[in-house]
Design a protein around this motif. Structure first.
Motif, PDB file in Angstrom:
ATOM      1  N   CYS A 199       0.980  -1.319   0.098  1.00 24.93           N
ATOM      2  CA  CYS A 199      -0.050   0.048  -0.076  1.00 24.93           C
ATOM      3  C   CYS A 199       1.023   1.169  -0.137  1.00 24.93           C
ATOM      4  CB  CYS A 199      -0.892  -0.147   1.269  1.00 24.93           C
ATOM      5  SG  CYS A 199      -0.095   0.083   2.833  1.00 24.93           S
ATOM      6  N   VAL A 200       0.068   2.304  -0.394  1.00 23.87           N
ATOM      7  CA  VAL A 200       1.113   3.697  -0.253  1.00 23.87           C
ATOM      8  C   VAL A 200       0.436   4.758   0.000  1.00 23.87           C
ATOM      9  CG1 VAL A 200       2.096   5.191  -2.020  1.00 23.87           C
ATOM     10  CG2 VAL A 200       2.276   2.711  -2.398  1.00 23.87           C
ATOM     11  N   GLY A 201       0.984   5.589   0.950  1.00 26.12           N
ATOM     12  CA  GLY A 201       0.557   6.753   1.391  1.00 26.12           C
ATOM     13  C   GLY A 201       1.756   7.769   0.943  1.00 26.12           C
ATOM     14  N   GLY A 202       2.689   7.900   1.875  1.00 20.87           N
ATOM     15  CA  GLY A 202       3.780   8.757   1.404  1.00 20.87           C
ATOM     16  C   GLY A 202       4.865   7.688   0.786  1.00 20.87           C
ATOM     17  N   GLY A 203       4.938   6.299   1.049  1.00 17.76           N
ATOM     18  CA  GLY A 203       5.760   5.578   0.182  1.00 17.76           C
ATOM     19  C   GLY A 203       6.558   4.681   1.020  1.00 17.76           C
TER      20      GLY A 203
END
Length: 340
Positions: A171-175
């Motif tokens: 999953c990705v938010g900021g990375g």
């Protein structure tokens, strides 16, 4: 996720705070301690990063101040409890403690907040305090590199049983968690020694990779950071109040943005209801309740596994279960009650 001749389902790593964030929290707290810093400020979404830095701070005798996105502060009250048990002070963001927060609350007393705003408040606090520095749990290069211990360890474990992933998902938010699991394998891809596919999953509510622009932008909502070249929805963007608070960020890590730009990483976005359904499936099959953020990766894994079965192909799928959902049960309750 059955493999060719093995039944490797997932590689588990249990941490005190429930997520991968401790890998960089300990490093940042250690170097702050070595430098003589006595206090760190930070922003957090769902509270996984805030919990990790709070624990790290307690281990090195540092005072920790956490600005937690207001909607997550209300949705996940026990994250606040965890942080306070570790000795941190917590403020819902936007808050009355900073000039930035006071201005936003004056405009909207019920402001839900965002990671960008929480970052702005934490930076403002550090800039206006003595012997204090700001600490960030994602996006920046050093944070992503700290997290690659995840992928390096996974790679060693896979080597021991003689397999290599056909696909790596996160999953990705900021990375940071995505980079943590994928970057050691992306290195092989860039050296032309593998054809592994990489899938980065984000929420439809904060689609920086799938709908954002690749350009220079600020990393926070007040424009206090240097300009960063990344995929962004705009530093003023306020995502809807979804339960995956750790993915409610307007931008994307610069190094990961480059990989998306050049097609090395395939971005994908899912709506919240489908993500919680994937989390329910995973909980019933594996017995582990994934954090809403991690459930985005679980959803992609399920889709890819079904696709492989339909095509009668055997695939080794590696993904990062980056956090547990035991303090995110309000979201699952809303899902089970049909409110999502």
């Amino acid at each position: 996720m059955n493999t060719r001749k093995h039944n490797l389902k997932y590689l588990k790593l249990t941490t005190p705070t429930g997520s991968h964030k401790i890998n960089t929290a300990l490093a940042q707290a250690y170097y702050a301690f070595r430098e003589g810093i006595t206090r760190l400020t930070t922003g957090t979404g769902a509270g996984q990063w805030g919990s990790a830095l709070s624990l790290a701070g307690s281990m090195f005798g540092l005072k920790i101040t956490v600005y937690m996105v207001r909607i997550s502060y209300l949705q996940k009250p026990y994250r606040k409890t965890v942080m306070e048990l570790y000795g941190a002070e917590i403020y819902p963001s936007p808050s009355e403690k900073t000039e930035i927060g006071r201005k936003l609350l004056l405009e909207n007393p019920d402001h839900p907040g965002s990671l960008g705003i929480a970052i702005s408040e934490a930076i403002w606090d550090a800039m206006n305090s003595v012997n204090t520095k700001y600490s960030l749990g994602s996006v920046l290069n050093h944070v992503l590199l700290h997290q690659t211990i995840i992928g390096l360890e996974a790679k060693k474990q896979l080597e021991e049983i003689g397999v290599y992933p056909d696909m790596v998902i996160g999953c990705v938010g900021g990375g940071s968690n995505f980079a943590g699991i994928t970057y050691p394998f992306i290195r092989d891809r860039l050296k032309n020694s593998s054809n592994t596919k990489f899938v980065a999953v984000e929420p439809e509510a904060a689609p920086s990779m799938t709908r954002g622009e690749y350009r220079y932008d600020y990393g926070d909502s007040a424009g206090l950071t240097p300009l960063i070249k990344m995929y962004t929805l705009g530093y003023k963007y306020i995502p809807p109040p979804i339960h995956a608070g750790g993915l409610r960020y307007h931008g994307l890590a610069p190094s990961l943005s480059i990989l998306v730009k050049h097609g090395i990483v395939e971005p994908r976005a899912y709506p919240q209801k489908q993500v919680f359904e994937a989390g329910r499936v995973f909980a019933r099959i594996e017995g582990i309740i994934p954090a809403p953020e991690s459930a985005h990766a679980v959803k992609a894994v399920i889709d890819e596994a079904i696709k492989a079965r339909r095509e009668n192909k055997e695939k080794i799928i590696l993904f990062n279960l980056s956090g547990h959902g035991l303090l995110d049960l309000k979201g699952y309750r809303d899902f089970l009650d049909g409110k999502i």
